[in-house]
Design a protein around this motif. Structure first.
Motif, PDB file in Angstrom:
ATOM      1  N   VAL A  61       0.834  -1.205   0.000  1.00 20.97           N
ATOM      2  CA  VAL A  61       0.000   0.000   0.000  1.00 20.97           C
ATOM      3  C   VAL A  61       0.870   1.256   0.000  1.00 20.97           C
ATOM      4  CG1 VAL A  61      -1.738   1.295   1.298  1.00 20.97           C
ATOM      5  CG2 VAL A  61      -1.932  -1.178   1.080  1.00 20.97           C
ATOM      6  N   SER A  62       2.025   1.205   0.669  1.00 20.40           N
ATOM      7  CA  SER A  62       2.932   2.356   0.650  1.00 20.40           C
ATOM      8  C   SER A  62       3.407   2.641  -0.768  1.00 20.40           C
ATOM      9  CB  SER A  62       4.139   2.104   1.554  1.00 20.40           C
ATOM     10  OG  SER A  62       3.758   2.043   2.913  1.00 20.40           O
ATOM     11  N   THR A  63       3.743   1.579  -1.504  1.00 18.48           N
ATOM     12  CA  THR A  63       4.163   1.743  -2.895  1.00 18.48           C
ATOM     13  C   THR A  63       3.035   2.331  -3.733  1.00 18.48           C
ATOM     14  OG1 THR A  63       5.669  -0.145  -2.695  1.00 18.48           O
ATOM     15  CG2 THR A  63       5.055   0.542  -4.920  1.00 18.48           C
ATOM     16  N   GLN A  64       1.828   1.810  -3.522  1.00 16.29           N
ATOM     17  CA  GLN A  64       0.672   2.335  -4.248  1.00 16.29           C
ATOM     18  C   GLN A  64       0.440   3.805  -3.905  1.00 16.29           C
ATOM     19  OE1 GLN A  64      -3.024   0.151  -3.712  1.00 16.29           O
ATOM     20  NE2 GLN A  64      -4.216   2.022  -3.930  1.00 16.29           N
ATOM     21  N   ARG A  65       0.540   4.137  -2.635  1.00 14.92           N
ATOM     22  CA  ARG A  65       0.311   5.515  -2.198  1.00 14.92           C
ATOM     23  C   ARG A  65       1.378   6.457  -2.769  1.00 14.92           C
ATOM     24  NH1 ARG A  65      -2.507   7.686   2.392  1.00 14.92           N
ATOM     25  NH2 ARG A  65      -1.706   9.738   2.996  1.00 14.92           N
ATOM     26  N   ASP A  66       2.635   6.013  -2.776  1.00 13.39           N
ATOM     27  CA  ASP A  66       3.706   6.825  -3.352  1.00 13.39           C
ATOM     28  C   ASP A  66       3.448   7.095  -4.832  1.00 13.39           C
ATOM     29  OD1 ASP A  66       4.962   6.842  -0.917  1.00 13.39           O
ATOM     30  OD2 ASP A  66       6.408   5.273  -1.429  1.00 13.39           O
ATOM     31  N   THR A  67       2.984   6.063  -5.537  1.00 11.42           N
ATOM     32  CA  THR A  67       2.676   6.220  -6.957  1.00 11.42           C
ATOM     33  C   THR A  67       1.530   7.198  -7.165  1.00 11.42           C
ATOM     34  OG1 THR A  67       3.398   3.940  -7.384  1.00 11.42           O
ATOM     35  CG2 THR A  67       2.026   4.984  -9.065  1.00 11.42           C
ATOM     36  N   GLU A  68       0.505   7.083  -6.331  1.00  9.55           N
ATOM     37  CA  GLU A  68      -0.631   7.995  -6.441  1.00  9.55           C
ATOM     38  C   GLU A  68      -0.226   9.434  -6.130  1.00  9.55           C
ATOM     39  OE1 GLU A  68      -4.243   4.894  -5.215  1.00  9.55           O
ATOM     40  OE2 GLU A  68      -3.340   6.188  -3.701  1.00  9.55           O
ATOM     41  N   GLN A  69       0.590   9.615  -5.106  1.00  9.21           N
ATOM     42  CA  GLN A  69       1.026  10.966  -4.757  1.00  9.21           C
ATOM     43  C   GLN A  69       1.894  11.574  -5.855  1.00  9.21           C
ATOM     44  OE1 GLN A  69       2.808  10.171  -0.911  1.00  9.21           O
ATOM     45  NE2 GLN A  69       1.007  10.907   0.183  1.00  9.21           N
ATOM     46  N   ALA A  70       2.733  10.760  -6.494  1.00  6.55           N
ATOM     47  CA  ALA A  70       3.543  11.256  -7.598  1.00  6.55           C
ATOM     48  C   ALA A  70       2.660  11.681  -8.770  1.00  6.55           C
ATOM     49  CB  ALA A  70       4.536  10.180  -8.047  1.00  6.55           C
ATOM     50  N   ALA A  71       1.627  10.879  -9.042  1.00  9.63           N
ATOM     51  CA  ALA A  71       0.699  11.220 -10.119  1.00  9.63           C
ATOM     52  C   ALA A  71      -0.060  12.499  -9.796  1.00  9.63           C
ATOM     53  CB  ALA A  71      -0.270  10.064 -10.349  1.00  9.63           C
ATOM     54  N   LEU A  72      -0.417  12.680  -8.526  1.00 11.66           N
ATOM     55  CA  LEU A  72      -1.122  13.902  -8.124  1.00 11.66           C
ATOM     56  C   LEU A  72      -0.214  15.129  -8.231  1.00 11.66           C
ATOM     57  CD1 LEU A  72      -3.123  12.598  -5.023  1.00 11.66           C
ATOM     58  CD2 LEU A  72      -4.058  13.296  -7.236  1.00 11.66           C
ATOM     59  N   ARG A  73       1.046  14.972  -7.889  1.00 15.80           N
ATOM     60  CA  ARG A  73       1.985  16.097  -8.016  1.00 15.80           C
ATOM     61  C   ARG A  73       2.119  16.510  -9.478  1.00 15.80           C
ATOM     62  NH1 ARG A  73       4.892  13.289  -3.931  1.00 15.80           N
ATOM     63  NH2 ARG A  73       6.187  12.270  -5.508  1.00 15.80           N
ATOM     64  N   LEU A  74       2.210  15.522 -10.359  1.00 12.40           N
ATOM     65  CA  LEU A  74       2.311  15.825 -11.780  1.00 12.40           C
ATOM     66  C   LEU A  74       1.041  16.507 -12.280  1.00 12.40           C
ATOM     67  CD1 LEU A  74       3.735  15.660 -14.498  1.00 12.40           C
ATOM     68  CD2 LEU A  74       2.803  13.330 -14.758  1.00 12.40           C
ATOM     69  N   GLU A  75      -0.109  16.009 -11.828  1.00  6.02           N
ATOM     70  CA  GLU A  75      -1.382  16.596 -12.245  1.00  6.02           C
ATOM     71  C   GLU A  75      -1.505  18.028 -11.732  1.00  6.02           C
ATOM     72  OE1 GLU A  75      -4.514  16.625 -14.535  1.00  6.02           O
ATOM     73  OE2 GLU A  75      -3.373  14.774 -14.231  1.00  6.02           O
ATOM     74  N   ARG A  76      -1.064  18.277 -10.507  1.00  4.04           N
ATOM     75  CA  ARG A  76      -1.111  19.626  -9.943  1.00  4.04           C
ATOM     76  C   ARG A  76      -0.199  20.570 -10.738  1.00  4.04           C
ATOM     77  NH1 ARG A  76       0.095  18.228  -5.301  1.00  4.04           N
ATOM     78  NH2 ARG A  76      -1.976  18.120  -4.349  1.00  4.04           N
TER      79      ARG A  76
END
Length: 252
Positions: free
Chosen positions: A91-106
């Motif tokens: 889940v940590s790996t999944q969360r890191d991936t999601e946060q990276a995608a959100l940073r790019l989207e922002r």
């Protein structure tokens, strides 16, 4: 005409877009709760089968209650910690991936907002809205919360509801422990002559319950799920018991 009324007029109902109202259940939240419950059931199922396999295997090698207790408890602790650790890492790996995608989207929303809005409109157009209506939906959602609108539509992520790795770890640990306690107690409490049969009966009951619950959650065939669950558990206990008999000396 208001946006909601136009959506109804154009399609007979409001397409599923990222618009929620206070007091209404969110589809993603319901799905998330079902996923957690399903994961809990599967964790309990793993605990039942894993601990039963070790305990029955040791019982096939020796009738010494202390040895069975030590092996069963060690299996329970190791399995629960392994499940929790694996879930935390996953889940940590999944969360890191999601946060990276959100940073790019922002970043994209800050540097190219018009292009991003057109991209969002294109997504809703692909889902069946007319180009004019898709553009209006994208504009209104972007004005309300651009990051949430784009994250949910493009990435399938709710920025305010990312899965917690600690919650996942504790849930897995608890589910495995509860499941593993069933065969452990069933094999150490009765006398030596019936402990294996007692454990087997407890495991069958536990696997039937987890099979029924998992099938109901997944809208699957209950009988098939129960037969599969019980079959795997029975095979595990049978194999490990005879491994214990083969390499041990049963004294009672």
């Amino acid at each position: 005409m208001r946006l909601g009324a136009r959506l109804v007029a154009a399609h007979g109902s409001i397409p599923r877009v990222s618009v929620t109202h206070p007091g209404e259940p969110h589809h993603a939240s319901l799905g998330e709760r079902l996923n957690w419950l399903r994961a809990g059931v599967l964790g309990a199922n793993d605990g039942i089968v894993s601990v039963a396999g070790v305990a029955v295997g040791v019982a096939g090698a020796t009738s010494d209650r202390t040895a069975i207790v030590i092996a069963g408890v060690a299996s329970l602790v190791a399995g629960a910690l392994s499940m929790a650790g694996g879930e935390y890492v996953s889940v940590s790996t999944q969360r890191d991936t999601e946060q990276a995608a959100l940073r790019l989207e922002r970043y994209e929303l800050e540097t190219m907002p018009e292009q991003e809005e057109r991209e969002l409109a294109g997504i809703y157009e692909e889902r069946g809205l007319s180009p004019e209506l898709a553009a209006e939906v994208a504009h209104e959602l972007t004005q309300k919360d651009a990051l949430e609108a784009h994250a949910q539509a493009e990435l399938g992520i709710n920025p305010d509801d990312l899965t917690s790795p600690w919650h996942a770890a504790w849930a897995s640990l608890l589910a495995f422990t509860v499941g593993g306690l069933l065969p452990l107690l069933a094999i150490i409490l009765p006398g030596a002559s019936v402990r294996v049969w007692s454990c087997a009966a407890a495991v069958v009951v536990g696997l039937v319950l987890t099979g029924v619950v998992s099938a109901r959650l997944g809208n699957a065939d209950v009988r098939r799920a129960v037969v599969r669950n019980v079959g795997v558990g029975a095979l595990t206990m049978l194999v490990t018991y005879f491994v214990g008999v083969l390499f041990g000396v049963t004294t009672g």
